[in-house]
Design an enzyme around this catalytic site. Structure first.
Site, PDB file in Angstrom:
ATOM      1  N   LYS A   1     133.801  30.879  21.783  1.00 37.03           N
ATOM      2  CA  LYS A   1     134.478  32.158  21.586  1.00 37.03           C
ATOM      3  C   LYS A   1     133.665  33.047  20.646  1.00 37.03           C
ATOM      4  O   LYS A   1     133.148  32.595  19.626  1.00 37.03           O
ATOM      5  CB  LYS A   1     135.877  31.932  21.027  1.00 37.03           C
ATOM      6  CG  LYS A   1     136.807  31.205  21.997  1.00 37.03           C
ATOM      7  CD  LYS A   1     138.201  31.038  21.428  1.00 37.03           C
ATOM      8  CE  LYS A   1     139.103  30.330  22.428  1.00 37.03           C
ATOM      9  NZ  LYS A   1     140.478  30.133  21.899  1.00 37.03           N
TER      10      LYS A   1
ATOM     11  N   THR B   1     119.888  11.256  22.075  1.00 40.66           N
ATOM     12  CA  THR B   1     121.178  11.118  21.407  1.00 40.66           C
ATOM     13  C   THR B   1     122.163  10.504  22.404  1.00 40.66           C
ATOM     14  O   THR B   1     121.875  10.382  23.603  1.00 40.66           O
ATOM     15  CB  THR B   1     121.724  12.480  20.949  1.00 40.66           C
ATOM     16  OG1 THR B   1     122.209  13.198  22.089  1.00 40.66           O
ATOM     17  CG2 THR B   1     120.650  13.306  20.247  1.00 40.66           C
TER      18      THR B   1
ATOM     19  N   ASP C   1     123.026  20.687  25.826  1.00 36.60           N
ATOM     20  CA  ASP C   1     123.289  20.731  27.265  1.00 36.60           C
ATOM     21  C   ASP C   1     123.964  22.044  27.639  1.00 36.60           C
ATOM     22  O   ASP C   1     124.208  22.302  28.815  1.00 36.60           O
ATOM     23  CB  ASP C   1     124.214  19.572  27.661  1.00 36.60           C
ATOM     24  CG  ASP C   1     125.592  19.722  27.039  1.00 36.60           C
ATOM     25  OD1 ASP C   1     125.668  19.789  25.779  1.00 36.60           O
ATOM     26  OD2 ASP C   1     126.588  19.801  27.773  1.00 36.60           O
TER      27      ASP C   1
ATOM     28  N   ASP D   1     128.254  21.727  18.308  1.00 42.59           N
ATOM     29  CA  ASP D   1     129.435  22.374  18.889  1.00 42.59           C
ATOM     30  C   ASP D   1     129.061  23.798  19.287  1.00 42.59           C
ATOM     31  O   ASP D   1     128.576  24.574  18.459  1.00 42.59           O
ATOM     32  CB  ASP D   1     130.560  22.391  17.864  1.00 42.59           C
ATOM     33  CG  ASP D   1     131.910  22.777  18.471  1.00 42.59           C
ATOM     34  OD1 ASP D   1     131.925  23.601  19.414  1.00 42.59           O
ATOM     35  OD2 ASP D   1     132.936  22.277  17.987  1.00 42.59           O
TER      36      ASP D   1
END
Length: 215
Positions: free
Chosen positions: A123, A192, A155, A119
């Site tokens: 922010k 993956t 990515d 993840d």
């Protein structure tokens, strides 16, 4: 991303203790005994649905692989895939939080850490949640053997740039950096689920290998 609830997940996981560990803290200092050998231990933090870690286990029988995932509704998918692959003996899935690695592994018990499509927490105020933040690097360094490595794929260019800076500032040595992994794809690359998805869309996959420097 909202995870679909699977009320059967916990019972299913409890039915396969030979493949999925629900209380990994009990194996701290004992992972080699769990596998029954002294082979190197490689850990994927955030294993998702398990395609990478299972593929690595099947391709490299002389390495022990541990896939860590925090969410029941995700790790059961990895467990289903492991069962389809006849539960490789050099693979264990672990229900745990990546922030708790030092409760699961003894200092120097792990040889390599994989971080795949983590993840990005874009922010700024959430930077400490990124798996390549300094606080996580300290955790990895503690459980890794001296000079242990991190292999990282994403990515997300901004996360990749952040990770390069974070690891460099920590004093790690960058061994290999790829700005478009699939432009010159290594023969031993295991993809993956996200990697397959994004590469098919033509998006570049960023990858790096880094090493903790011993004094």
């Amino acid at each position: 991303m909202r995870l679909r609830n699977k009320p059967w997940a916990r019972d299913f996981m409890q039915a396969h203790p030979d493949a999925l560990i629900l209380e990994p803290e009990t194996l701290k200092r004992g992972w080699h005994s769990e596998f029954g050998n002294a082979h190197p231990i490689h850990v994927e933090v955030g294993t998702g649905k398990g395609q990478f870690i299972i593929g690595m286990a099947l391709a490299n029988p002389d390495v022990n692989y541990i896939g860590i995932e925090h969410f029941d509704n995700v790790i059961v998918s990895a467990l289903e895939k492991a069962i389809e692959a006849d539960k490789p003996s050099n693979l264990r899935l672990v229900r745990a939080n990546g922030a708790d690695l030092e409760a699961v592994f003894e200092n120097g018990e792990v040889d390599r850490v994989y971080l795949n499509f983590s993840d990005p927490w874009p922010k700024t105020r959430h930077a400490k949640r990124r798996l390549t933040h300094e606080s996580f690097l300290r955790r990895y360094e503690a459980i890794l053997v001296p000079g242990g490595e991190i292999h990282f794929k994403t990515d997300n260019r901004k996360l990749f740039e952040y990770s390069l800076v974070s690891m460099s500032d920590y004093g790690m040595k960058l061994l290999d950096v790829a700005l478009d992994l699939h432009a010159d794809l290594p023969e031993d690359n295991i993809m993956t689920e996200y990697e397959e998805k994004f590469s098919k869309k033509g998006q570049p996959i960023y990858r790096l290998e880094s090493k903790f420097v011993t004094l």
